[in-house]
Design an enzyme around this catalytic site. Structure first.
Site, PDB file in Angstrom:
ATOM      1  CB  THR A   1      -3.449  -8.645  18.063  1.00  0.00           C
ATOM      2  OG1 THR A   1      -3.343  -7.498  17.720  1.00  0.00           O
ATOM      3  CG2 THR A   1      -4.717  -9.487  17.165  1.00  0.00           C
ATOM      4  N   GLY A   2      -4.033  -6.397  20.263  1.00  0.00           N
ATOM      5  CA  GLY A   2      -5.070  -5.450  20.331  1.00  0.00           C
ATOM      6  C   GLY A   2      -4.526  -4.405  21.493  1.00  0.00           C
TER       7      GLY A   2
ATOM      8  N   GLY B   1       3.326  -5.105  27.099  1.00  0.00           N
ATOM      9  CA  GLY B   1       1.893  -5.323  26.869  1.00  0.00           C
ATOM     10  C   GLY B   1       1.399  -6.824  27.323  1.00  0.00           C
ATOM     11  CG  ASP B   2      -1.912  -8.198  25.146  1.00  0.00           C
ATOM     12  OD1 ASP B   2      -1.086  -7.395  24.469  1.00  0.00           O
ATOM     13  OD2 ASP B   2      -2.641  -9.161  24.364  1.00  0.00           O
TER      14      ASP B   2
ATOM     15  N   GLY C   1      -2.838  -3.804  24.392  1.00  0.00           N
ATOM     16  CA  GLY C   1      -2.476  -4.711  25.562  1.00  0.00           C
ATOM     17  C   GLY C   1      -2.809  -4.771  26.977  1.00  0.00           C
TER      18      GLY C   1
ATOM     19  NE  ARG D   1       2.265  -1.278  26.408  1.00  0.00           N
ATOM     20  CZ  ARG D   1       1.698  -2.186  25.485  1.00  0.00           C
ATOM     21  NH1 ARG D   1       2.589  -2.556  24.812  1.00  0.00           N
ATOM     22  NH2 ARG D   1       0.446  -2.324  25.438  1.00  0.00           N
TER      23      ARG D   1
ATOM     24  CB  THR E   1       0.408  -8.140  17.989  1.00  0.00           C
ATOM     25  OG1 THR E   1       0.874  -6.934  18.962  1.00  0.00           O
ATOM     26  CG2 THR E   1       0.904  -9.465  18.604  1.00  0.00           C
TER      27      THR E   1
END
Ligand code: ASP
Length: 303
Positions: free
Chosen positions: A221-222, A200-201, A224, A198, A170
Site C-alpha cells: 500500500t502507498g 496503481g500498483d 502506487g 489511472r 488500500t
C-alpha cells in the site's frame, strides 16, 4: 484400528503445519492527531476481528486463496478503508476500483482495474482468474463481467463527508494455509482525485501484490506509481530467492535500495512459508493486523 491410527497420525501432521495471516488497511498520515481515540479503537477492533476470523478459517483447513479473498471482502465492506464501499473518488467524482489476487501454489492470477460497478473487486478478480484465460481485465470489460456473474453493485459512500476523511488506504491480505500454500490479495480505490483511468500498483502483479509457494506472499500500500516503478513486491521476492535474506532484511533492503531513492512512500505486509508475519512502512502509520504460526496476534495503527 490401524486405519484410525493412520488417520490420527495424518491429523497430527496436518495440525503441526504452520498457518499465518496478515491484513492491512493502508498506509499514510495515520497518526493520533488525525484519528480520534474512539475511531482508532473501532478500526483496531475491526482489524482484529478480520484476522481472528481468517485465522479460524485457516485452522479449519481452508485454503489460503479463499481466506485472503474472505479477509479482503470484509475490508472492502467495512467502509473504513479506501476500497469497496469506502473507495475514494477520482477527478470526475466517481470511484474506479483496482484489485488483484494471486495463488502462490499455481502462480495463477486474477486482476481488475478501473472497475466502476462492483462492491467486491477482489471477488471479480478471483472469478477472472478462475473463469477466463486472462490475468487482468479493465474498465468496461470488467464491469460487464461483474454484471454477467451477478456480483453485488457498488454502493459507494460519499467521501466528501467530513466524518470519513480519516479513511486512508488500500486493503490487502496475505496468508499461509496448512498445506503450505501462500496467497495474496489487494484491493483499492487508488488515489483521491486521480485521473480518469489511472491504475496503481495494487492490480499489477509484482508491484503491489505477489505470492509464490516456498517464498513469500506480499501485499503493498502507498503511492502506487513508485511501487510500480520499483516492481517492489517482486523485488522483495527476488531478494528472498536469490540473496536468501530473511523476510525482514529483504523488505528493508527493497525499501532502502529501490523505493526510497525515487521518493516512494508506503508499506507492505508479508507472510513467509514458515508462518512468520512481517509489517513494514515508511509512512507515519499503517492499519495492520496479523497472527503468526505461533498464534501471536499483533494489531497496530501508528508507528
Ligand atoms: N497503492 C494504492 C494506489 O496507488 C493506494 C494506496 O495504497 O493507498 O493505487
Amino acid at each position: 484400528m490401524r486405519c484410525i491410527e493412520g488417520l490420527l497420525v495424518f491429523w497430527n501432521l496436518l495440525m503441526a503445519q504452520p498457518i499465518a495471516i496478515a491484513v492491512h488497511g493502508g498506509a499514510g498520515a495515520i497518526t493520533p492527531q488525525n484519528l480520534s481515540p474512539s475511531k482508532a479503537q473501532e478500526i483496531e477492533t475491526y482489524l482484529r476481528s478480520v484476522v481472528e476470523e481468517a485465522y479460524q478459517l485457516l485452522e479449519q483447513g481452508r485454503m489460503a486463496l479463499e481466506v485472503v479473498e474472505v479477509a479482503v471482502r470484509r475490508l472492502e465492506d467495512a467502509g473504513y478503508f479506501n476500497a469497496g464501499r469506502g473507495a475514494v473518488l477520482n477527478e470526475k467524482g466517481f470511484a474506479e476500483l483496482d484489485a488483484a489476487i494471486m495463488d502462490g501454489k499455481t502462480r495463477r492470477v486474477g486482476a481488475v482495474a478501473a472497475t466502476r460497478s462492483v462492491q467486491n473487486p477482489v471477488t471479480l478478480a478471483r472469478l477472472i482468474m478462475e473463469r477466463t484465460e486472462h490475468v487482468l481485465i479493465v474498465g468496461e470489460g470488467a464491469d460487464s463481467l461483474a454484471k454477467l456473474w451477478e456480483l453485488p453493485p457498488l454502493r459507494n459512500q460519499d467521501m466528501s463527508q467530513p466524518e470519513v476523511i480519516w479513511t486512508q488506504g488500500t486493503v490487502g491480505a496475505v496468508a499461509l494455509d496448512k498445506y503450505g500454500n501462500l496467497a495474496a490479495a489487494t484491493s483499492t480505490g487508488g488515489i483521491a482525485r486521480k485521473r480518469l483511468g489511472r491504475v496503481g500498483d495494487s492490480p499489477i502483479i509484482g508491484a503491489g501484490t505477489y505470492a509464490e509457494n516456498g517464498l513469500v506472499a506480499l501485499s503493498a500500500t502507498g503511492h502506487g506509481e513508485y511501487f510500480v516503478r520499483s516492481v517492489l513486491a517482486y523485488d522483495i521476492a527476488a531478494r528472498l530467492r536469490y540473496a536468501r535474506l530473511s523476510l525482514k532484511e529483504a523488505i528493508q533492503q527493497a525499501f532502502k535500495e529501490r523505493l526510497e531513492p525515487i521518493g516512494g512512500t508506503g508499506g507492505v505486509i508479508a507472510v513467509s512459508p514458515q508462518g512468520e508475519v512481517a509489517f513494514y512502512f515508511n509512512t507515519p502509520g499503517m492499519y495492520r493486523a496479523g497472527k503468526d504460526a505461533q498464534g501471536h496476534l499483533s494489531v497496530g495503527l501508528f508507528r
